[in-house]
Design a protein around this motif. Structure first.
Motif, mmCIF file in Angstrom:
data_model
loop_
_atom_site.group_PDB
_atom_site.id
_atom_site.type_symbol
_atom_site.label_atom_id
_atom_site.label_comp_id
_atom_site.label_asym_id
_atom_site.label_seq_id
_atom_site.Cartn_x
_atom_site.Cartn_y
_atom_site.Cartn_z
ATOM 1 N N PHE A 135 0.861 11.807 -5.082
ATOM 2 C CA PHE A 135 2.041 10.941 -5.104
ATOM 3 C C PHE A 135 3.098 11.602 -5.980
ATOM 4 O O PHE A 135 2.796 12.107 -7.061
ATOM 5 C CB PHE A 135 1.686 9.550 -5.654
ATOM 6 N N ARG A 136 4.341 11.578 -5.510
ATOM 7 C CA ARG A 136 5.424 12.256 -6.226
ATOM 8 C C ARG A 136 5.739 11.530 -7.538
ATOM 9 O O ARG A 136 5.907 10.296 -7.560
ATOM 10 C CB ARG A 136 6.675 12.309 -5.361
ATOM 11 N N GLU A 137 5.858 12.316 -8.600
ATOM 12 C CA GLU A 137 6.139 11.738 -9.912
ATOM 13 C C GLU A 137 7.519 11.098 -9.950
ATOM 14 O O GLU A 137 7.691 9.997 -10.494
ATOM 15 C CB GLU A 137 6.022 12.816 -10.990
ATOM 16 N N ALA A 151 -2.873 9.239 -9.146
ATOM 17 C CA ALA A 151 -2.462 9.898 -7.901
ATOM 18 C C ALA A 151 -1.409 10.972 -8.173
ATOM 19 O O ALA A 151 -1.410 12.030 -7.540
ATOM 20 C CB ALA A 151 -1.925 8.860 -6.920
ATOM 21 N N VAL A 152 -0.516 10.708 -9.118
ATOM 22 C CA VAL A 152 0.496 11.701 -9.500
ATOM 23 C C VAL A 152 -0.178 12.934 -10.107
ATOM 24 O O VAL A 152 0.160 14.072 -9.777
ATOM 25 C CB VAL A 152 1.509 11.090 -10.496
ATOM 26 N N GLU A 186 0.824 -1.207 0.000
ATOM 27 C CA GLU A 186 0.000 0.000 0.000
ATOM 28 C C GLU A 186 0.864 1.265 0.000
ATOM 29 O O GLU A 186 0.631 2.213 0.752
ATOM 30 C CB GLU A 186 -0.958 0.002 1.196
ATOM 31 N N VAL A 187 1.872 1.279 -0.872
ATOM 32 C CA VAL A 187 2.812 2.408 -0.912
ATOM 33 C C VAL A 187 2.120 3.712 -1.287
ATOM 34 O O VAL A 187 2.590 4.800 -0.943
ATOM 35 C CB VAL A 187 3.968 2.092 -1.890
ATOM 36 N N GLY A 188 0.987 3.626 -1.959
ATOM 37 C CA GLY A 188 0.238 4.826 -2.331
ATOM 38 C C GLY A 188 -0.344 5.565 -1.149
ATOM 39 O O GLY A 188 -0.784 6.704 -1.283
ATOM 40 N N GLU A 189 -0.328 4.937 0.032
ATOM 41 C CA GLU A 189 -0.852 5.575 1.245
ATOM 42 C C GLU A 189 0.195 6.425 1.967
ATOM 43 O O GLU A 189 -0.113 7.082 2.962
ATOM 44 C CB GLU A 189 -1.375 4.501 2.212
ATOM 45 N N LEU A 190 1.448 6.383 1.502
ATOM 46 C CA LEU A 190 2.500 7.134 2.187
ATOM 47 C C LEU A 190 2.243 8.643 2.128
ATOM 48 O O LEU A 190 1.903 9.171 1.065
ATOM 49 C CB LEU A 190 3.858 6.844 1.554
ATOM 50 N N PRO A 191 2.440 9.361 3.249
ATOM 51 C CA PRO A 191 2.326 10.827 3.215
ATOM 52 C C PRO A 191 3.423 11.415 2.317
ATOM 53 O O PRO A 191 4.484 10.802 2.129
ATOM 54 C CB PRO A 191 2.562 11.221 4.681
ATOM 55 N N LEU A 192 3.187 12.589 1.781
ATOM 56 C CA LEU A 192 4.140 13.222 0.870
ATOM 57 C C LEU A 192 5.495 13.455 1.537
ATOM 58 O O LEU A 192 6.542 13.312 0.906
ATOM 59 C CB LEU A 192 3.574 14.546 0.355
#
Length: 397
Positions: free
Chosen positions: A168-170, A162-163, A115-121
């Motif tokens: 999510f960072r590109e 998400a990007v 679930e890496v997409g859940e990481l805060p920026l």
């Protein structure tokens, strides 16, 4: 890799199926395993993504070193940096001792970031530095440390979307996505559904010492036509439930329907099939909301029909003796119920909001599991972090 290599991996890691895309995913995992390249595994919730980081680790030169799996969605935002990178004593209120993070502990091994997409920026920035230079700093420290870790990440959300939404960072996406592996959903593995059913039924029979269930022709057809929004995990749960609850070992289509909770949703547009290239992924949260809205709208329509029949005189509401309960009864004269009842029923649809529905769903899930957030999140098919955030947002603490 040869077909024999792929079959050995399936046997070792308990992967069932002969789908060509599934075999391709295993083949890519075996080919990339000897390298240190980052891998991004994509696929819907319940498809079995967690097996692939282990395939990669166990077939790599790092197999004798640490393998750590981290569910990024289950760690509260305020503590995830400490979990991943460690912290110095006194760096925050509860930091009573020096702590090593996963990237320090797994030095020389592999970290699986589920679930890496859940990481805060803010955490994404730290992770990007590890990927680029192998460097990190503990929370509350100015000392740079080095780590030699192989990163395998997985997500069930569309990171490209998400990007574009700046969630999510590109640059991190491209770093993680050096080698992409897509695990197909169960609805695209029609040839594997019956194989999986028989496997789960056999395992359940062995575990509980009972005869294995089997499907009649109608039930097999229904099983193959169902879309499996919960994928392999949902199929396994349903097989186990039927095996324990149903006395008759031959399962008919009517019996199977009772155990398929989403069967009424099959024709909803939100769950319609989509092509992999259109990059439109509906997450489980949204699907659940649409399902609840669909059911509530159906109830409202039935209420409107009943009120309409009462107004036209075809149905009256007779009181049940001794109770404040009314039951329909056929009459020949129009009812005196005020027409505002119809307007009230129509208003329900207009004032219903996604937020209200979501709040009620979360409250019921928490009540059902006596406040156990992990179980409630699993029931709602959302991450623990998302549930934690929603609880705070709606004041349900």
């Amino acid at each position: 890799m040869t077909n024999n290599d792929i079959q050995q991996v399936k046997q070792r890691f308990g992967i069932i199926g002969n789908n060509a895309e599934l075999n391709r995913a295993i083949d890519v995992a075996l080919q990339v395993a000897p390298t240190d390249l980052s891998v991004l595994i994509t696929g819907e919730s319940g498809v079995g993504k967690e097996a692939f980081p282990q395939i990669i680790h166990q077939n790599s030169p790092r197999k004798h070193a640490q393998y750590i799996a981290v569910n990024c969605g289950a760690i509260p935002e305020g503590t995830i940096d400490s979990e991943l990178f460690g912290h110095e004593k006194g760096s925050f209120t509860d930091a009573k001792d020096l702590r090593k993070g996963y990237f320090e502990v797994a030095d020389g091994g592999t970290i699986f970031l589920d679930e890496v997409g859940e990481l805060p920026l803010s955490t994404q920035v730290r992770l990007l530095r590890v990927l680029e230079s192998g460097e990190f700093m503990k929370v509350g420290s100015s000392k740079v440390q080095k780590t030699n870790v192989r990163i395998v990440a997985a997500t069930n959300v569309n990171l490209v979307e998400a990007v574009s939404q700046h969630k999510f960072r590109e640059d991190l996406y491209y770093r993680l996505n050096t080698i992409p592996i897509r695990i197909p959903p169960l609805r695209e593995r029609n040839e594997d559904v019956l194989l999986l059913f028989r496997k789960f039924a056999s395992d359940c029979a062995d575990k509980y010492r009972m005869p294995a269930i089997h499907l009649d022709e109608g039930a097999r057809g229904l099983l193959l036509s169902y879309r499996w929004p919960g994928n392999v995990r949902e199929l396994k749960n349903i097989v186990e439930r039927i095996s324990v609850i149903e006395e008759n070992r031959e399962i008919t289509a009517d019996v199977l329907k009772m155990h398929l909770p989403n069967i009424s949703m099959e024709k909803l547009p939100v769950l319609a099939s989509y092509h992999a290239d259109d990059q439109k992924v509906f997450n489980s949260e949204r699907e659940i909301l649409y399902q609840v809205l669909f059911d509530m709208k159906k109830d409202v329509n039935e209420l409107k029909k009943l009120v309409h029949d009462i107004m036209n005189g075809s149905v009256a509401m007779n009181p049940v003796e001794g109770n404040n309960i009314y039951t329909p009864a056929t009459v020949s004269q129009p009812s005196s119920i005020h027409r505002s009842s119809i307007q009230d029923a129509e208003t329900i649809e207009e004032t219903l909001s996604l937020e209200d529905v979501e709040k009620e769903m979360i409250r019921k899930a928490l009540d059902k599991h006596n406040g156990r957030r992990k179980n409630a999140a699993s029931d709602l098919q959302i991450s623990e972090r998302t549930l934690y955030r929603k609880i705070k947002e709606y004041g349900l603490e």
